[in-house]
Design an enzyme around this catalytic site. Sequence first.
Site, PDB file in Angstrom:
ATOM      1  N   ASP A 133       0.718  -1.144   0.337  1.00  0.00           N
ATOM      2  CA  ASP A 133       0.131  -0.084  -0.124  1.00  0.00           C
ATOM      3  C   ASP A 133       0.915   1.109   0.146  1.00  0.00           C
ATOM      4  O   ASP A 133       2.124   1.076   0.435  1.00  0.00           O
ATOM      5  CB  ASP A 133      -1.529   0.071   1.185  1.00  0.00           C
ATOM      6  CG  ASP A 133      -2.392  -0.057   1.244  1.00  0.00           C
ATOM      7  OD1 ASP A 133      -2.690  -0.644  -0.169  1.00  0.00           O
ATOM      8  OD2 ASP A 133      -2.702   0.169   2.246  1.00  0.00           O
ATOM      9  N   MET A 174      -8.535   9.677   9.004  1.00  0.00           N
ATOM     10  CA  MET A 174      -8.828  10.142   7.471  1.00  0.00           C
ATOM     11  C   MET A 174      -9.686  11.796   7.507  1.00  0.00           C
ATOM     12  O   MET A 174     -10.462  11.713   6.844  1.00  0.00           O
ATOM     13  CB  MET A 174      -9.755   9.285   6.219  1.00  0.00           C
ATOM     14  CG  MET A 174      -9.018   7.964   6.314  1.00  0.00           C
ATOM     15  SD  MET A 174     -10.113   6.522   5.768  1.00  0.00           S
ATOM     16  CE  MET A 174     -10.672   5.936   7.308  1.00  0.00           C
ATOM     17  N   LYS A 202      -1.320   4.518  -4.297  1.00  0.00           N
ATOM     18  CA  LYS A 202      -1.670   6.402  -4.692  1.00  0.00           C
ATOM     19  C   LYS A 202      -0.852   6.130  -5.488  1.00  0.00           C
ATOM     20  O   LYS A 202       0.268   6.179  -5.108  1.00  0.00           O
ATOM     21  CB  LYS A 202      -2.329   6.826  -4.139  1.00  0.00           C
ATOM     22  CG  LYS A 202      -3.446   6.533  -2.974  1.00  0.00           C
ATOM     23  CD  LYS A 202      -3.606   8.277  -2.029  1.00  0.00           C
ATOM     24  CE  LYS A 202      -4.471   7.772  -1.099  1.00  0.00           C
ATOM     25  NZ  LYS A 202      -5.100   8.679  -0.260  1.00  0.00           N
TER      26      LYS A 202
HETATM   27  N1  SAH Z   1      -5.059   0.691   8.558  1.00  0.00           N
HETATM   28  C1  SAH Z   1      -4.593   1.718   8.432  1.00  0.00           C
HETATM   29  C2  SAH Z   1      -5.534   2.513   8.206  1.00  0.00           C
HETATM   30  C3  SAH Z   1      -5.486   3.253   7.422  1.00  0.00           C
HETATM   31  S1  SAH Z   1      -6.304   4.516   7.102  1.00  0.00           S
HETATM   32  C4  SAH Z   1      -3.568   1.886   9.863  1.00  0.00           C
HETATM   33  O1  SAH Z   1      -4.378   1.042  11.536  1.00  0.00           O
HETATM   34  O2  SAH Z   1      -3.042   3.034  10.388  1.00  0.00           O
HETATM   35  C5  SAH Z   1      -5.763   6.064   6.359  1.00  0.00           C
HETATM   36  C6  SAH Z   1      -5.566   7.421   7.598  1.00  0.00           C
HETATM   37  O3  SAH Z   1      -5.132   6.205   8.401  1.00  0.00           O
HETATM   38  C7  SAH Z   1      -4.707   8.135   6.752  1.00  0.00           C
HETATM   39  O4  SAH Z   1      -5.831   9.254   6.611  1.00  0.00           O
HETATM   40  C8  SAH Z   1      -3.724   8.685   8.567  1.00  0.00           C
HETATM   41  O5  SAH Z   1      -5.451   9.698   8.871  1.00  0.00           O
HETATM   42  C9  SAH Z   1      -4.163   7.763   9.093  1.00  0.00           C
HETATM   43  N2  SAH Z   1      -2.277   6.987   8.384  1.00  0.00           N
HETATM   44  C10 SAH Z   1      -1.842   6.230   8.368  1.00  0.00           C
HETATM   45  N3  SAH Z   1      -0.092   6.684   8.967  1.00  0.00           N
HETATM   46  C11 SAH Z   1      -0.328   7.505   9.178  1.00  0.00           C
HETATM   47  C12 SAH Z   1       0.847   7.934   9.461  1.00  0.00           C
HETATM   48  N4  SAH Z   1       1.738   7.858   9.539  1.00  0.00           N
HETATM   49  N5  SAH Z   1       1.062   8.918  10.558  1.00  0.00           N
HETATM   50  C13 SAH Z   1      -0.611  10.070  11.049  1.00  0.00           C
HETATM   51  N6  SAH Z   1      -1.889   9.045  10.161  1.00  0.00           N
HETATM   52  C14 SAH Z   1      -1.336   7.884   9.556  1.00  0.00           C
END
Ligand code: SAH
Length: 510
Positions: free
Chosen positions: A41, A178, A63
């Site tokens: 991803d 998000m 993306k």
């Molecule tokens: N499965 C992932 C979430 C995916 S949804 C998890 O458990 O973390 C995608 C969202 O995750 C992004 O829009 C953001 O809000 C958050 N996100 C993922 N990685 C991040 C990071 N390194 N720092 C801040 N937010 C993050």
Amino acid sequence: MTEISKKRGFVYLIGAGPGDPGLITVKGRDCIGKADVILYDYLANEHLLTYAAPHAELIYAGKVGGVHNREQWQINELLVEKALEGKVVARLKGGDPFVFGRGGEECETLVASGIPFEIVPGVTAGIGAAAYAGIPLTHRDFTTSVAFVTGHENPGKEASDIDWERLSLGSGTVVFYMGIKNLPLIAQNLMAHGRSAETPVALIRWGTRPEQEVLVGTLADIADKARKAAFKAPAITVVGNVVTLRDKLRWFDNRPLFGKGVLVTRAADQAGEFSRLLAGYGAQVFECPTIRIVPPESFDGLDGAIASLPSFAWLIFTSCNAVSSFFTRLHDRGLDSRAIGPCRICAVGPKTAAALSTYGIIADLVPADYKAEGVIEAFRSLDMNGKRVLFPKADRARDLIPTELQKMGAEIEAPVAYRNVIPEALPSEALQALEERRIRCITFTSSSTAQNLAAMLGENRLLNLLEGVTIASIGPITSRTCRELGLPVDIEPPAYTLEALTGEIVRHFT
Ligand code: SAH
């Protein structure tokens, strides 16, 4: 782990963690190594792909230019298709696969197709980013609960699935994923349903990575602040009084080299220790080896010296490479450290002495000044007249030690034990960082590192790419080489060690 059925394939749904590649689980890393296909991803750190088997097929499912290059149904189909080919598939997802990751849907597809799978949880962004921002999500003095909420839902829509009332009342910490685009509406909704406008809020972008950015405000002003700062996704939003603890508990993004790109030009097998030292101060380290250590063109000289080891009074080592190449050759010839017999040993500095100790040898002499001049100085007080000295060296080593020891009456043999050659190419990641001006400091730990970089880039490109970049050199010889190449040296430590160099870099940037 479940026995893998080769015929039907197998899928591991793996949480890659929030960004810092060290936050993958041991099991997750093992599963990456087992996979024939890795579907990864946008939010999964690409560094984790270095754990992949050499034959593994790597497919990016993230993306491109801000839009998903594959729809979710296409990813689901691809998982099934690859598994039905009998492959072991690793589906590598940012954070945890079951937290806002659509991992549930991917799993349902696998169940429907009868494909066996395992879920390997990961550190979700809410947990990881908050920790790296110094914000405990719960704390006995502040709150007893925390909620993870999607901020993707349009909070203005008529019937929200989010229970704003319950989220807003009480003191529970709320973590939105998000939610950056909807930040104004999220803040408004919380306030409208009873959360105080003064409630602290932190936005954490690219949490746990060297690029981490944190913006703190209150429900009343955070949307405005984010707009002014052009704060972008991916970020989590933490709402609650626990945010104030960051002032006290901040530890990651306040380190002296935090977020600064530092280029390490040492040979690949030697860069690790230096990189770790720099990363310990928060630097974003790019390894860019300008040297490859290879055996000499001929071992005749070294073999001849090894055959007459008992005739030498002294053995001098001026680098760890000299130590390892000498002893490797000794071992290749069926000998061990005992072959040195009563011969006394000089190591140029503590690192070389430490390398010797791994062969069970304690250096008899380590000069106060860790360079060739220091070695010569140390020998001045000894009677070297008529003494035979063995000095296994690099092909392009300076002649200083042989010349000066000869002047003292010593009989010196200096066979080539290894060669420094120029690698074929520079890593594209490092080159790109240089081109994009993301490198703040470049380090040269020997003259060869500077000369080779110049040879690889060419003079014009070298000067152009390093314009405005702070230049750190390990000592006066390396500094002189840098200046000869037209590179002004900004940092040179008083002692010629990696620790001292790191210390000076930290001081320079503090
Ligand atoms: N499965 C992932 C979430 C995916 S949804 C998890 O458990 O973390 C995608 C969202 O995750 C992004 O829009 C953001 O809000 C958050 N996100 C993922 N990685 C991040 C990071 N390194 N720092 C801040 N937010 C993050």
